[in-house]
Design an enzyme around this catalytic site. Structure first.
Site, PDB file in Angstrom:
ATOM      1  N   TRP A 192       0.857  -1.414   0.053  1.00 20.36           N
ATOM      2  CA  TRP A 192       0.182  -0.341  -0.320  1.00 20.36           C
ATOM      3  C   TRP A 192       0.942   1.215  -0.413  1.00 20.36           C
ATOM      4  CZ3 TRP A 192      -2.746  -2.871   4.250  1.00 20.36           C
ATOM      5  CH2 TRP A 192      -2.005  -2.810   5.644  1.00 20.36           C
ATOM      6  N   GLY A 197      -5.569   4.112   1.798  1.00 25.36           N
ATOM      7  CA  GLY A 197      -5.910   3.515   2.637  1.00 25.36           C
ATOM      8  C   GLY A 197      -5.446   3.281   3.443  1.00 25.36           C
ATOM      9  N   GLU A 240     -16.049   1.251   0.462  1.00 29.06           N
ATOM     10  CA  GLU A 240     -15.856   0.224  -1.123  1.00 29.06           C
ATOM     11  C   GLU A 240     -17.303  -0.538  -1.268  1.00 29.06           C
ATOM     12  OE1 GLU A 240     -12.875   1.486   1.107  1.00 29.06           O
ATOM     13  OE2 GLU A 240     -12.262   2.300  -0.341  1.00 29.06           O
ATOM     14  N   ASP A 289       6.081  -2.252 -13.904  1.00 28.44           N
ATOM     15  CA  ASP A 289       4.787  -1.933 -13.245  1.00 28.44           C
ATOM     16  C   ASP A 289       4.039  -0.881 -14.300  1.00 28.44           C
ATOM     17  OD1 ASP A 289       3.034  -0.743 -11.054  1.00 28.44           O
ATOM     18  OD2 ASP A 289       4.837  -0.412  -9.601  1.00 28.44           O
TER      19      ASP A 289
HETATM   20  C1  LIG Z   1      -4.530  -4.042 -10.900  1.00 28.47           C
HETATM   21  C2  LIG Z   1      -3.526  -2.549 -10.062  1.00 28.47           C
HETATM   22  C3  LIG Z   1      -2.889  -2.895  -9.303  1.00 28.47           C
HETATM   23  C4  LIG Z   1      -2.275  -1.592  -7.969  1.00 28.47           C
HETATM   24  N1  LIG Z   1      -1.558  -2.264  -7.580  1.00 28.47           N
HETATM   25  C5  LIG Z   1      -1.256  -1.274  -5.845  1.00 28.47           C
HETATM   26  C6  LIG Z   1      -0.320  -0.901  -5.208  1.00 28.47           C
HETATM   27  O1  LIG Z   1      -0.203  -2.497  -5.591  1.00 28.47           O
HETATM   28  N2  LIG Z   1       0.128  -1.093  -4.893  1.00 28.47           N
HETATM   29  C7  LIG Z   1      -1.005   1.050  -4.375  1.00 28.47           C
HETATM   30  O2  LIG Z   1      -0.782   1.784  -3.250  1.00 28.47           O
HETATM   31  N3  LIG Z   1      -2.036   1.039  -4.987  1.00 28.47           N
HETATM   32  C8  LIG Z   1      -2.046   0.227  -6.349  1.00 28.47           C
HETATM   33  N4  LIG Z   1      -2.751  -0.150  -7.025  1.00 28.47           N
HETATM   34  C9  LIG Z   1      -4.422   1.551  -7.104  1.00 28.47           C
HETATM   35  C10 LIG Z   1      -5.261   1.472  -5.802  1.00 28.47           C
HETATM   36  O3  LIG Z   1      -5.602   0.233  -5.783  1.00 28.47           O
HETATM   37  C11 LIG Z   1      -6.125   2.511  -5.828  1.00 28.47           C
HETATM   38  O4  LIG Z   1      -5.419   3.294  -5.706  1.00 28.47           O
HETATM   39  C12 LIG Z   1      -7.608   2.506  -5.228  1.00 28.47           C
HETATM   40  O5  LIG Z   1      -7.923   3.831  -4.808  1.00 28.47           O
HETATM   41  C13 LIG Z   1      -6.736   2.087  -3.528  1.00 28.47           C
HETATM   42  O6  LIG Z   1      -7.839   2.047  -2.679  1.00 28.47           O
HETATM   43  P1  LIG Z   1      -7.547   3.359  -1.363  1.00 28.47           P
HETATM   44  O7  LIG Z   1      -7.862   4.784  -1.655  1.00 28.47           O
HETATM   45  O8  LIG Z   1      -9.021   2.664  -0.745  1.00 28.47           O
HETATM   46  O9  LIG Z   1      -6.784   3.220  -0.908  1.00 28.47           O
HETATM   47  C14 LIG Z   1      -3.483  -0.782  -8.082  1.00 28.47           C
HETATM   48  C15 LIG Z   1      -4.288  -0.637  -8.881  1.00 28.47           C
HETATM   49  C16 LIG Z   1      -4.793  -1.712 -10.174  1.00 28.47           C
HETATM   50  C17 LIG Z   1      -5.931  -1.379 -10.843  1.00 28.47           C
HETATM   51 MN   LIG Z   2     -10.649   4.013   0.401  1.00 28.32          MN
END
Ligand SMILES: Cc1cc2nc3c(=O)[nH]c(=O)nc-3n(C[C@H](O)[C@H](O)[C@H](O)COP(=O)(O)O)c2cc1C
Ligand SMILES: [Mn+2]
Length: 493
Positions: A192, A197, A240, A289
């Site tokens: 993360w 989040g 979510e 990535d």
């Molecule tokens: C395939 C895919 C992989 C992802 N991998 C990551 C990751 O490894 N780390 C990260 O912080 N966000 C990653 N993201 C982006 C987060 O899922 C995205 O920012 C999401 O809104 C985070 O939710 P949150 O705001 O509740 O933290 C990825 C998105 C996709 C589509």
């Molecule tokens: Mn969130």
């Protein structure tokens, strides 16, 4: 009717010719990526690898791997059960339109709307298919067909998880898609990024000081709207799973976990239960990535597995990221379309926006505005840099309302014509995406806004602004009539 689970969605994809099964044995290390990348770049279907294996480990996994399930506009529409994503955007707009009622009549009118929202809250059910098998003793991640995506990756990565945590401070749930590097049978990374989040919950754990550990549940595979909700940049305090209920028009069913105090989708394929520990931070990466480059190794918490619950015959869902466009471009496109009403709520002057694939979300944001006052384009840039999801944007191009932001050629043509670079480029500093590799520091760097709108005298531009060249409509009509008689053969575009 909402898809109950991943299988119902798969069946629909198959009926629509949007899914291809592959019965050949294919290796989870690199081979699935190479096949999926070719299919994805050619605009091909979702793929169900029925016999994933690993030559390195000498195993056939005996469970199928699904990939590229959201990798086209059509599949996104199928995922959200609409003919166009604008329908979902419209539903969001309607929701945002709800005003405080003024009289009794207003109140009565509001009731059905409110009770609909109420009906989208996640529902706790006692049991679900995700509990068909419960493994606590002989746990091993090595039995799942987890992919090594690219040659220089630090290992195998779970790439499409729903990572569920609860804030140690507020008790609010968060679901985010964060990749997980497999370190061994029972440990992974938890990637993360600082602005997300899950990372905020982890920081709250430290601040609260009550425990060194935080429960984490990871759901793998569910109905597509629920899976997509983990990717959406929702406001921090919006659950979510509630948003997923709104997208599906049907609540997400949840069940309690076995070894952690969290709920997971009852219809999930596989759930990994475990915890992260403030005292166990490890090196994660590198990983090929979204940007098309490897993200560099960095420090992230380790996830410790305590239990696996799953269906008897689970499907493992994966995705790959890399040089665009790929499946993640389409997820970003869903974000763009679904969040436009929300953006317009705060910035009514915005006509349309687009994030071109080559910009991998955070590198490029094109926004068309109805310009109303001097300096308006710069106001919009600063507003976008202040928004939760869009704050990382490295380059914002602001164009007038009559530019089609989805036509990159048109944007480039008009923007390049309209700028006097020294005058029209706005530089600023701020937080940048953690994946950004060119910034002076990790997570902190500069951004650029390009004011590509027509310049006004009130902005100090006193030369005449030329007209765009457009043919007379009458002439076009005459030529249309003549056309078939001209015998002209043009190459297909
Ligand atoms: C395939 C895919 C992989 C992802 N991998 C990551 C990751 O490894 N780390 C990260 O912080 N966000 C990653 N993201 C982006 C987060 O899922 C995205 O920012 C999401 O809104 C985070 O939710 P949150 O705001 O509740 O933290 C990825 C998105 C996709 C589509
Ligand atoms: Mn969130």
């Amino acid at each position: 009717m909402a898809y109950r689970d991943l299988r119902e969605f798969l069946a629909r994809l198959e009926r629509e010719g949007e899914l291809q099964r592959l019965s050949a044995e294919v290796d989870v290390d690199l081979e699935i990526t190479e096949i999926t990348d070719r299919v994805s770049k050619a605009g091909g279907p979702a793929l169900l690898f029925e016999r994933p294996r690993s030559a390195r480990d000498g195993v056939s996994y005996g469970l199928p791997l699904l990939i590229n399930m959201l990798g086209s506009r059509r599949r996104l529409e199928l995922a959200l059960e609409v003919n166009s994503l604008e329908e979902v955007a419209q539903r969001i707009e309607d929701l945002l339109e709800i005003k405080p009622p003024e009289g009794l009549l207003d109140k009565v009118k509001l009731l059905p709307k409110l009770s609909r929202i109420n009906s989208f809250f996640p529902k706790n059910v006692g049991r679900g298919p995700v509990k068909e098998v419960i493994e606590t003793d002989t746990l091993s991640l090595l039995r799942l067909p987890i992919m090594q995506c690219w040659p220089e990756d630090g290992g195998r990565f779970i790439t499409f998880p729903m990572v569920i945590t609860r804030s140690p401070k507020t008790g609010r749930r968060n679901v985010g898609c964060y990749r997980m590097q497999v370190y061994d049978e029972r440990t992974t990374g938890m990637h993360w990024q600082v602005h997300k989040g899950g990372a905020e919950h982890f920081r709250a754990l430290e601040r609260e000081g009550k425990s060194r550990r935080m429960d984490v549940a990871v759901a793998l595979g569910a109905d597509p709207a629920t899976m997509l909700s983990g990717v959406l940049p929702l406001p921090e305090d919006l659950d979510e799973f509630l948003f997923a209920g709104f997208l599906r028009q049907d609540p997400v069913e949840l069940v309690g976990c076995e070894t952690v105090d969290l709920e997971v989708p009852a219809q999930a394929e596989i759930v990994l239960e475990g915890y992260v520990d403030l005292d166990d931070i490890r090196t994660e990466g590198p990983f090929g990535d979204h940007t098309g480059y490897y993200s560099l190794p960095d420090k992230f918490p380790a996830f410790h597995l305590t239990c696996i619950t799953r269906r008897r015959d689970p499907i493992y869902v994966s995705t790959i990221v890399g040089r665009p466009p790929m499946e993640d471009y389409w997820m970003g496109y869903a974000v763009e379309r679904l969040f436009l009403p929300l953006l317009r709520k705060q910035l009514p002057e915005v006509v349309d926006v687009h994030m071109p694939a080559a910009g991998v979300f955070h590198n490029m944001f094109v926004v068309a505005i109805r310009k109303s006052y001097p300096g308006h384009a710069r106001k919009v840039m600063h507003a976008i840099w202040g928004l939760p999801g869009a704050m990382f944007t490295k380059c914002i191009v602001v164009v007038d309302h009559d530019v089609n932001v989805h036509d990159t050629q048109e944007v480039a043509w008009k923007a390049l014509n309209h700028i006097d670079p020294e005058r029209d480029i706005q530089f600023t500093l701020g937080p940048v995406d953690q994946l950004e590799h060119a910034s002076r520091l990790p997570n902190f760097g500069s951004k650029m806004g390009v004011d590509a709108t027509r310049k006004w005298p009130s902005e100090g531009f006193t030369r005449p602004w030329p007209d765009e060249i457009v043919m007379d409509a009458e002439v076009k009509k005459r030529v249309d009539a003549l056309w078939p008689t001209l015998g002209l053969k043009l190459p297909k575009p």
